[in-house]
Every structure is written in structure tokens, then in C-alpha cells.
Design a protein around this motif. Structure first.
Motif, PDB file in Angstrom:
ATOM      1  N   TYR A 103     -25.539 -43.852  -5.039  1.00 25.10           N
ATOM      2  CA  TYR A 103     -26.440 -43.670  -3.909  1.00 25.10           C
ATOM      3  C   TYR A 103     -26.021 -44.491  -2.691  1.00 25.10           C
ATOM      4  O   TYR A 103     -26.516 -44.253  -1.584  1.00 25.10           O
ATOM      5  N   LEU A 104     -25.116 -45.457  -2.893  1.00 21.55           N
ATOM      6  CA  LEU A 104     -24.624 -46.270  -1.779  1.00 21.55           C
ATOM      7  C   LEU A 104     -23.555 -45.551  -0.962  1.00 21.55           C
ATOM      8  O   LEU A 104     -23.130 -46.048   0.081  1.00 21.55           O
ATOM      9  N   VAL A 105     -23.098 -44.406  -1.426  1.00 21.28           N
ATOM     10  CA  VAL A 105     -22.119 -43.605  -0.690  1.00 21.28           C
ATOM     11  C   VAL A 105     -22.887 -42.472  -0.022  1.00 21.28           C
ATOM     12  O   VAL A 105     -23.328 -41.531  -0.708  1.00 21.28           O
ATOM     13  N   HIS A 107     -22.460 -39.732   1.726  1.00 20.24           N
ATOM     14  CA  HIS A 107     -22.190 -38.299   1.523  1.00 20.24           C
ATOM     15  C   HIS A 107     -22.430 -37.888   0.071  1.00 20.24           C
ATOM     16  O   HIS A 107     -22.797 -36.741  -0.191  1.00 20.24           O
ATOM     17  N   VAL A 108     -22.261 -38.813  -0.881  1.00 20.59           N
ATOM     18  CA  VAL A 108     -22.587 -38.510  -2.279  1.00 20.59           C
ATOM     19  C   VAL A 108     -24.098 -38.423  -2.460  1.00 20.59           C
ATOM     20  O   VAL A 108     -24.608 -37.520  -3.129  1.00 20.59           O
ATOM     21  N   ALA A 109     -24.837 -39.345  -1.850  1.00 12.94           N
ATOM     22  CA  ALA A 109     -26.299 -39.297  -1.918  1.00 12.94           C
ATOM     23  C   ALA A 109     -26.821 -38.008  -1.302  1.00 12.94           C
ATOM     24  O   ALA A 109     -27.761 -37.389  -1.822  1.00 12.94           O
ATOM     25  N   LYS A 110     -26.207 -37.580  -0.207  1.00 10.62           N
ATOM     26  CA  LYS A 110     -26.627 -36.328   0.427  1.00 10.62           C
ATOM     27  C   LYS A 110     -26.387 -35.151  -0.508  1.00 10.62           C
ATOM     28  O   LYS A 110     -27.227 -34.257  -0.645  1.00 10.62           O
ATOM     29  N   ASP A 184     -13.740 -38.718  -4.497  1.00  7.50           N
ATOM     30  CA  ASP A 184     -15.078 -39.005  -5.005  1.00  7.50           C
ATOM     31  C   ASP A 184     -15.125 -38.941  -6.527  1.00  7.50           C
ATOM     32  O   ASP A 184     -15.860 -39.703  -7.170  1.00  7.50           O
ATOM     33  N   MET A 185     -14.346 -38.028  -7.128  1.00  9.28           N
ATOM     34  CA  MET A 185     -14.317 -37.973  -8.592  1.00  9.28           C
ATOM     35  C   MET A 185     -13.686 -39.240  -9.171  1.00  9.28           C
ATOM     36  O   MET A 185     -14.166 -39.771 -10.176  1.00  9.28           O
ATOM     37  N   MET A 248     -15.265 -48.313  -1.812  1.00 12.87           N
ATOM     38  CA  MET A 248     -16.576 -48.771  -1.369  1.00 12.87           C
ATOM     39  C   MET A 248     -16.553 -49.231   0.081  1.00 12.87           C
ATOM     40  O   MET A 248     -17.476 -48.949   0.852  1.00 12.87           O
ATOM     41  N   VAL A 249     -15.485 -49.928   0.490  1.00 15.47           N
ATOM     42  CA  VAL A 249     -15.394 -50.366   1.880  1.00 15.47           C
ATOM     43  C   VAL A 249     -15.279 -49.160   2.812  1.00 15.47           C
ATOM     44  O   VAL A 249     -15.828 -49.151   3.922  1.00 15.47           O
ATOM     45  N   ARG A 250     -14.586 -48.123   2.365  1.00 15.18           N
ATOM     46  CA  ARG A 250     -14.436 -46.907   3.178  1.00 15.18           C
ATOM     47  C   ARG A 250     -15.748 -46.150   3.349  1.00 15.18           C
ATOM     48  O   ARG A 250     -15.991 -45.556   4.404  1.00 15.18           O
ATOM     49  N   HIS A 251     -16.593 -46.159   2.321  1.00  9.89           N
ATOM     50  CA  HIS A 251     -17.695 -45.197   2.320  1.00  9.89           C
ATOM     51  C   HIS A 251     -19.100 -45.769   2.176  1.00  9.89           C
ATOM     52  O   HIS A 251     -20.067 -45.103   2.550  1.00  9.89           O
ATOM     53  N   MET A 252     -19.273 -46.939   1.610  1.00 11.96           N
ATOM     54  CA  MET A 252     -20.634 -47.367   1.289  1.00 11.96           C
ATOM     55  C   MET A 252     -21.421 -47.717   2.553  1.00 11.96           C
ATOM     56  O   MET A 252     -20.869 -48.135   3.573  1.00 11.96           O
ATOM     57  N   GLY A 253     -22.729 -47.518   2.459  1.00 13.81           N
ATOM     58  CA  GLY A 253     -23.611 -47.809   3.580  1.00 13.81           C
ATOM     59  C   GLY A 253     -25.004 -47.266   3.303  1.00 13.81           C
ATOM     60  O   GLY A 253     -25.250 -46.616   2.282  1.00 13.81           O
ATOM     61  N   PRO A 254     -25.940 -47.522   4.210  1.00 17.15           N
ATOM     62  CA  PRO A 254     -27.319 -47.049   4.007  1.00 17.15           C
ATOM     63  C   PRO A 254     -27.460 -45.578   4.363  1.00 17.15           C
ATOM     64  O   PRO A 254     -26.704 -45.036   5.172  1.00 17.15           O
TER      65      PRO A 254
END
Length: 387
Positions: A103-105, A107-110, A184-185, A248-254
Motif C-alpha cells: 500500500y506504500l506504492v 500505483h500498486v495501491a491504486k 512490480d512483480m 522503495m525509494v523510486r516508488h513509495m509515498g502517501p
């Protein structure tokens, strides 16, 4: 742009050629409904394929009916024993670290919020738990097991989500890459392996280097069976640390979707635990395992239990010492962990076997042979990428 970043960008443009082609043909021929109906009867490896199954589906199932030829079965047995020795802790890490990490990524959460079936955490967690338990059974790759058919169906499920999101123009491929892309996989594989090991270490669980490496190896095998490009997958724990840090540095965020899914997850586990006294423990565990910054992004509330949870590693360390020094104590704790895992899984599934199907549209007891000996103590590789 560095060569590593360029290679990760390239992984965003790639899906799963075999599964994608299978799903495309099923929909083009209007055979997805027939496939779903008949595949409910294919739940164990080696079972004869039902009459009427579309030919493209038969070809896919035959091509994916065996694990990779390179599998080291001694390593897989070590991984199974590692799971038995740590099953309840692994379940905790999967629930309160791996899932929130997804859920911290944004586009994955979306994506998880867009697909109706995956929007319900009970189904998602039940399917994940059942999949992991099936993987770690002694006959996981033999005739009669449920793991291989589950892996085959999950791979097609991912392909069908890619198919729908792109066909219905519900995904910005140029900005976000292919939905459920190779990057992502691989990232998901890291969440369910490397991040689990990190969480066990944070909880104070005693692990050997051999056990940790074998557990990671087992998820490499799983990744291969789910269509992950093995040329791009980290082969060692050190390489996995580097990939996970970069990802994680590339993609994680709120994101609103990440906060919403996390709230659903917390509500789910608060409902499972009887009464309300221990409800704050769920949020406190998530905050402890993912860290304050990530917990704030997921809008996980701080409670007085945050301080209490920090004592968990000390308590578990005492239990782990008992397990290390006493074979009888080790057996009793492994058995308790096994029963706890089964209780959690039965609470999530309500006694059902979780089925995987190709969505036609998008809407809103394993055996114990004894624990592996603990030798050199495992500690996580150091972080490789600074935020």
C-alpha cells in the motif's frame, strides 16, 4: 540516468508474455466464462483436465505444470523447515509489514483499489495465507498438491487484470508502465521474502544465515512460477537488499488508496481478535514494522501501545532462547505457532478454499520433520540506497 535505473525502467514496460497471450486469446474467442467454470474443478496437481477446456488454456496449463528445472530441492526443504520453525512470525510479518508495504506504492495501491475482488482485505489476506501454507507443505510440487494449480491461476489472474486495465483505458501505461509489470512483480517478491526476513529480525527472531537464504530462494522459485523474469531477479540476499531499497525509494509515498486499504486491513484484524482491548496492537505492530514515516503516510494512528509493542522483541527473544536450548520447548512452540497460523487462516477463510478466476470484467496441515539446526545467526544486509 544510471544503467541500473534504466534497467528498472525497462522492467516497467514488460508483463508476462505467456500468460498475457493466453488471456488475450480466451477473451478474443469468448471462452473466459467456460475456462472459469471448468477450472474450479482443477484444484490439485496431476488431475486430468476437464473436457471442454479451451485449447489455449490446455497449452498454458501443460507449459506451467512443473516447477523450474533449476530448482534445488535441498534448498526447498530447508525453506519448508524454516517456515515451520517460524510460521506464526512469518504470518505476522506478511500481515503487518508485507501487505502495508504494498500500500506504500501509490500505483500498486491504486491498482488494488481498482479491482473489485482485491479491494476486500479478507479475500486478499486469506488467499495470500493459503498460498503460502500450500507452498510450504512437503508435497507442494507433487501430484495431488494444491500449490501448482494455485500458482497457475494467480498468474492468469494477474494477466487478466493487465488485459482489462489496458483495454478499458483505466491505466496510464506511459506514466505508470504496464500494470503488474515485471518491476512490480519483483518488488512484490521482495515484499514477501526480503521484507519478511527484515521483519523477523526486527521482532527479535533467531534465524540462521542458511535458513534466511533458503526462505528467499523458495520465493525465487515462486516468482519463476508466477511469470517473473529470472534474468532480472536478485539471486542473493545482498542483491535483494539493493533491489528492494531502490524500488522503495523510486516508488513509495502517501496516497488516498494506500491509507484506505490500510484502514481496511486494520479493521479486518481488529474484528478477528475478540473484544476491543487489544485492537490498538494491530496499528502499533504496523507502525513498529514499517516505521513512523511510512505509518504516517498510511495514516496509521499512534497509540500508547506503540511503546508496549517495542517490548515484543525482548519477549520473543526469551521464547527463542528456550526454543534454541530445549528440543521439547522448540517442538511445543512450533506446534503452538502452527495452530495459531491455522486459526488465523481459518478466521480469514471461514473454512473456504480460496478460488482464483479470470475476472470477466473489473468492478469497483503440513508435516513436521523437525526444525533445521541454527548455525550462524542471520542479520539483514545493510541498506544500499539513501532516501
Amino acid at each position: 540516468m544510471s544503467p541500473i535505473e534504466a534497467s528498472m525502467n525497462a522492467l516497467r514496460q514488460s508483463g508476462d508474455e505467456l500468460a498475457d497471450a493466453t488471456v488475450a486469446e480466451l477473451f478474443e474467442r469468448g471462452e473466459s466464462g467456460t475456462f472459469n467454470t471448468l477450472m474450479r474443478f482443477v484444484s490439485t496437481a496431476g488431475a486430468p483436465l476437464p473436457d471442454g477446456l479451451p485449447e489455449v488454456a490446455k497449452e498454458y496449463l501443460r507449459a506451467t505444470e512443473a516447477p523450474p528445472s533449476w530448482v534445488d530441492w535441498d534448498e526447498m526443504e530447508k525453506a519448508r523447515l524454516f517456515f515451520i520453525d517460524n510460521n506464526v512470525h512469518i504470518s505476522t510479518a506478511l500481515s503487518f509489514a508485507s501487505m502495508p508495504a504494498c500500500y506504500l506504492v501509490p500505483h500498486v495501491a491504486k491498482l488494488l483499489s481498482t479491482t473489485h475482488g482485491l479491494n476486500y482485505p479478507s479475500n486478499r489476506m486469506a488467499a495470500t495465507g493459503q498460498f503460502t501454507v500450500q507452498l510450504m507443505q512437503p508435497d507442494a510440487f507433487e501430484a495431488g498438491s494444491r500449490f501448482i494449480p494455485a500458482a497457475q491461476k494467480v498468474r492468469l489472474l494477474h494477466a487478466s487484470i493487465r488485459h482489462h486495465l489496458v483495454r478499458e483505458n483505466r491505466w496510464d501505461v506511459e506514466a505508470a508502465g504496464v500494470p503488474i509489470c515485471q518491476e512490480d512483480m519483483i518488488g512484490g517478491q521482495m515484499f514477501f521474502s526480503m521484507l519478511v526476513l527484515d521483519s523477523l529480525h526486527r521482532l527479535g527472531i533467531h534465524m540462521s544465515e542458511e535458513g534466511a537464504a533458503s526462505y528467499y530462494y523458495a520465493w525465487r522459485v515462486v516468482g519463476a512460477m508466477l511469470g517473473v523474469d529470472q534474468e532480472a531477479v536478485p539471486k542473493t540476499l545482498d542483491e535483494a537488499r539493493d533491489f528492494l531499497d531502490r524500488y522503495m525509494v523510486r516508488h513509495m509515498g502517501p496516497s488516498p488508496e494506500g491509507a484506505h486499504l490500510t484502514r481496511q486491513l486494520i479493521d479486518l484484524y481488529e474484528d478477528i481478535v475478540p473484544g476491543t482491548l487489544f485492537d490498538p496492537v494491530v496499528a502499533a505492530l504496523i507502525r513498529y514494522l514499517v516505521g513512523d514515516t511510512c505509518a504516517d503516510w498510511l495514516e496509521v494512528a499512534s497509540t500508547p501501545w506503540d511503546t508496549v509493542v517495542k517490548a515484543v522483541p525482548h519477549l520473543l527473544g526469551v521464547l527463542e532462547t528456550i526454543e534454541d536450548r530445549s528440543p521439547l520447548g522448540g517442538w511445543a512452540l512450533d506446534r503452538l505457532g502452527h495452530l495459531t497460523t491455522l486459526f488465523e487462516l481459518s478466521s480469514l477463510t471461514r473454512g473456504r478454499v480460496m478460488h482464483y478466476a479470470v475476472p470477466e470484467n473489473l468492478r469497483e496441515e503440513y508435516g513436521v520433520a523437525g526444525a533445521a539446526p541454527r548455525t550462524r545467526r542471520w542479520t539483514p544486509p545493510a541498506a544500499t540506497v539513501s532516501p
